[in-house]
Design a protein around this motif. Structure first.
Motif, PDB file in Angstrom:
ATOM      1  N   PHE A   1       0.831  -1.207   0.000  1.00 44.14           N
ATOM      2  CA  PHE A   1       0.000   0.000   0.000  1.00 44.14           C
ATOM      3  C   PHE A   1       0.867   1.260   0.000  1.00 44.14           C
ATOM      4  CE2 PHE A   1      -2.240   3.426   2.159  1.00 44.14           C
ATOM      5  CZ  PHE A   1      -3.424   3.477   1.424  1.00 44.14           C
ATOM      6  N   ASN A   2       1.927   1.273   0.813  1.00 45.08           N
ATOM      7  CA  ASN A   2       2.802   2.447   0.881  1.00 45.08           C
ATOM      8  C   ASN A   2       3.472   2.727  -0.457  1.00 45.08           C
ATOM      9  OD1 ASN A   2       2.220   2.921   3.569  1.00 45.08           O
ATOM     10  ND2 ASN A   2       3.981   1.779   4.342  1.00 45.08           N
ATOM     11  N   LYS A   3       3.852   1.661  -1.169  1.00 50.52           N
ATOM     12  CA  LYS A   3       4.480   1.834  -2.476  1.00 50.52           C
ATOM     13  C   LYS A   3       3.507   2.490  -3.459  1.00 50.52           C
ATOM     14  CE  LYS A   3       7.936   0.586  -3.915  1.00 50.52           C
ATOM     15  NZ  LYS A   3       9.236   1.278  -4.167  1.00 50.52           N
ATOM     16  N   VAL A   4       2.271   1.988  -3.500  1.00 52.85           N
ATOM     17  CA  VAL A   4       1.268   2.564  -4.400  1.00 52.85           C
ATOM     18  C   VAL A   4       0.904   3.979  -3.948  1.00 52.85           C
ATOM     19  CG1 VAL A   4      -1.057   2.278  -5.374  1.00 52.85           C
ATOM     20  CG2 VAL A   4       0.366   0.265  -4.930  1.00 52.85           C
TER      21      VAL A   4
ATOM     22  N   PHE B   1      -4.400  -5.550   1.626  1.00 54.81           N
ATOM     23  CA  PHE B   1      -4.269  -4.373   0.775  1.00 54.81           C
ATOM     24  C   PHE B   1      -5.637  -3.802   0.411  1.00 54.81           C
ATOM     25  CE2 PHE B   1      -4.150  -2.477  -3.467  1.00 54.81           C
ATOM     26  CZ  PHE B   1      -3.197  -1.491  -3.279  1.00 54.81           C
ATOM     27  N   GLN B   2      -6.583  -4.669   0.036  1.00 55.50           N
ATOM     28  CA  GLN B   2      -7.906  -4.170  -0.343  1.00 55.50           C
ATOM     29  C   GLN B   2      -8.599  -3.482   0.826  1.00 55.50           C
ATOM     30  OE1 GLN B   2     -10.430  -6.852  -2.475  1.00 55.50           O
ATOM     31  NE2 GLN B   2      -8.898  -7.348  -4.023  1.00 55.50           N
ATOM     32  N   THR B   3      -8.390  -3.980   2.020  1.00 60.12           N
ATOM     33  CA  THR B   3      -8.964  -3.337   3.207  1.00 60.12           C
ATOM     34  C   THR B   3      -8.375  -1.942   3.408  1.00 60.12           C
ATOM     35  OG1 THR B   3      -9.265  -5.506   4.263  1.00 60.12           O
ATOM     36  CG2 THR B   3      -9.324  -3.568   5.693  1.00 60.12           C
ATOM     37  N   LEU B   4      -7.060  -1.817   3.200  1.00 59.78           N
ATOM     38  CA  LEU B   4      -6.403  -0.516   3.344  1.00 59.78           C
ATOM     39  C   LEU B   4      -6.890   0.464   2.281  1.00 59.78           C
ATOM     40  CD1 LEU B   4      -2.745  -1.709   4.071  1.00 59.78           C
ATOM     41  CD2 LEU B   4      -4.431  -0.880   5.716  1.00 59.78           C
ATOM     42  N   VAL B   5      -7.138  -0.054   1.066  1.00 58.76           N
ATOM     43  CA  VAL B   5      -7.650   0.814   0.002  1.00 58.76           C
ATOM     44  C   VAL B   5      -9.041   1.321   0.365  1.00 58.76           C
ATOM     45  CG1 VAL B   5      -8.430   0.881  -2.399  1.00 58.76           C
ATOM     46  CG2 VAL B   5      -6.263  -0.227  -1.824  1.00 58.76           C
ATOM     47  N   LYS B   6      -9.887   0.444   0.922  1.00 57.65           N
ATOM     48  CA  LYS B   6     -11.261   0.838   1.250  1.00 57.65           C
ATOM     49  C   LYS B   6     -11.316   1.848   2.406  1.00 57.65           C
ATOM     50  CE  LYS B   6     -13.541  -3.232  -0.621  1.00 57.65           C
ATOM     51  NZ  LYS B   6     -14.403  -4.403  -0.383  1.00 57.65           N
TER      52      LYS B   6
END
Length: 525
Positions: A222-225, A257-262
């Motif tokens: 997530f940090n990279k994106v 990752f999907q949880t962090l995006v949401k």
């Protein structure tokens, strides 16, 4: 007072030894002998003739051809855009960029330009045009460092174009697919693709492939994106879809990752790659059928290839491995093997239909719905002992005059039930449109249709595209990893692949003319 009169150059002025040069938006005469530039008011035959007679009296009786040759030489050595020196160097620089792009697309080492391409060009030119033309090749720089710089320039240009398309999209939202792999240097590489609406169509484009500096945990990904988004001013709230594989780092319900995006974009649709889900579904099967496939796998045989050569394999096992001969002559085993061949052929067909670029949720839903409908039909056929949908099994039973017993049929029915119970449910928007829209829908793809409807039905179009824009597979990332293996191999294990990957995989072409205009033209560049 009347406005200043503007004088214009006439081709006949060459007889006095003058050509024209543009300076400050004005035409001014330039002497081809002393190279002096006179004022525009001197663009009169009498003044030009006086200059020739006063300053070059010994040459005033030379013919027009002499002055034309001197004028052409002067033009060639001008350093502005009209000079041959400038034009030849621009042509050489453009050739250097275009060849470097081909090197990146072909996934070849940067040294191939200087070691192979340039020597081959010299051989071709010397044989076809003569050695006199070889001087022009000196304008084309294809050294290792030059090719590396060209690729980096083009990569950055492509990325800026892609980001600009995302900014200027009528629909600001976009979706991403991402996956990570380990390269030949044991370095974790994260690959990201983006899908957005550009003009009147959906575009899938390579975004980046960069190494993960620490670990491959969800937070690191997530940090990279997130760093990339902040660098190019991309906003998480515009992300409406994220497609990943089923790894815990991607799909974890608490810290995936999907949880962090949401957390950043609550309305984003999280998708588990359909190809991976289908692979998991196919792996689930009854114990007896699993045993058949395990036996074939352990012995290194493909079920599809083994069945047509049943007799040859039986003879081989009888002579070489008698302990396996009884297994391969057992009719129940061979029935399940034939059934497996038929089933996996159908599964592979669906799998291929789900692979490729620009695959959306509706396309996947159509293929999977059709496959599930077939499963229902196959199950009803099995209950009636009708094996027509299973050609390999049907032929095996006919050739050997056999009948499948109830136990074998029950195993097959169990597998049909397992396949059906893993049906992938997708939510779709009901399409509401008028008569004219129906005609458009008949002639256009679904995504193009809804983009076209953006003006007539903006709210409905936006809702439909939020279903179509999200990726449903990570196919493009998987395909990109094949390119990664070609670019970064054991001979180039220290290469930073960021720019090579973008130039090799992007559909967007670099604006080479723009890159040349920003450079000081020199053959060493």
């Amino acid at each position: 007072m009347p406005p200043n009169k503007k004088f214009k150059y006439d081709d006949s002025f060459i007889q006095f030894g003058f050509i024209v040069i543009n300076s400050g938006g004005e035409e001014k005469p330039q002497c081809v002998l002393c190279h002096n530039v006179l004022e525009s008011s001197s663009l009169k035959p009498c003044k030009l003739k006086r200059h020739l007679e006063t300053n070059h009296s010994s040459l005033q009786h030379k013919g027009v051809d002499f002055f034309q040759r001197q004028g052409q030489t002067l033009k060639n050595f001008r350093l502005d855009g009209t000079g041959m020196f400038f034009k030849e160097n621009v042509a050489g620089l453009k050739a250097s960029y275009e060849v470097s792009r081909e090197i990146a697309i072909a996934k070849k080492p940067h040294t191939i330009g200087e070691q192979l391409i340039l020597p081959c060009c010299k051989i071709i030119m010397s044989n076809l045009l003569g050695n006199s033309e070889l001087e022009k090749l000196k304008q084309v720089s294809l050294s290792n460092n030059s090719v590396m710089r060209r690729i980096a320039d083009m990569s950055n240009n492509i990325l800026l174009q892609v980001v600009s398309k995302m900014y200027n999209s009528k629909f600001k939202f976009f979706s991403i697919q991402l996956d990570e792999t380990t390269d030949v240097a044991n370095l974790a590489q994260l690959c990201v693709y983006v899908r957005y609406v550009h003009e009147k169509q959906l575009e899938d484009e390579f975004l980046f492939c960069e190494p993960l500096d620490t670990t491959t945990k969800a937070k690191d990904i997530f940090n990279k994106v997130d760093r990339f988004f902040r660098l190019y001013d991309l906003r998480w709230e515009h992300v409406i879809g994220v497609c990943t594989d089923g790894a815990p780092a991607m799909l974890g319900c608490r810290s995936g990752f999907q949880t962090l995006v949401k957390e950043k974009s609550p309305n984003a649709i999280g998708t588990h790659c359909i190809l991976h889900r289908q692979a998991l579904m196919v792996k689930t099967m009854p114990d007896k059928l699993s045993c058949v496939l395990t036996t074939m796998a352990v012995k290194g045989k493909s079920s599809e290839k083994s069945l047509p050569f049943k007799k040859e394999i039986q003879e081989f096992l009888r002579d070489r491995k008698p302990e396996l001969h009884s297994t391969f002559t057992d009719n129940s085993f061979l029935m399940l093997l034939a059934f497996s061949v038929d089933i996996f052929e159908s599964v592979n067909f669906v799998n291929l239909a789900l692979q490729g670029k620009e695959i959306n949720a509706l396309h996947s839903h159509e293929k999977l719905t059709a496959f599930n409908t077939k499963i229902v039909m196959w199950r009803s056929k099995l209950e009636k002992k009708n094996f027509a949908p299973f050609p390999e099994l049907d032929q095996f039973l006919d050739d050997n005059e056999l009948e499948a017993n109830d136990d074998i049929i029950e195993v097959m029915k169990q597998h049909m039930f397992i396949l059906k119970s893993n049906e992938i449910q997708e939510e779709f928007i009901d399409m509401i449109n008028d008569g004219g829209a129906k005609l458009l829908h008949r002639d256009m793809s679904c995504s193009d249709f809804w983009i076209e409807m953006g003006q007539s039905y903006p709210n409905l179009s936006k809702m439909a595209l939020k279903v179509l824009v999200p990726f449903v597979t990570t196919y493009e990332c998987e395909a990109a990893f094949s390119t990664l293996l070609n670019i970064k191999n054991k001979y180039r294990h220290r290469l930073d692949v960021v720019h090579d990957m973008r130039v090799a995989l992007s559909k967007t072409k670099p604006n080479i003319d723009e890159l040349i205009a920003a450079k000081q033209v020199h053959p060493s560049h």
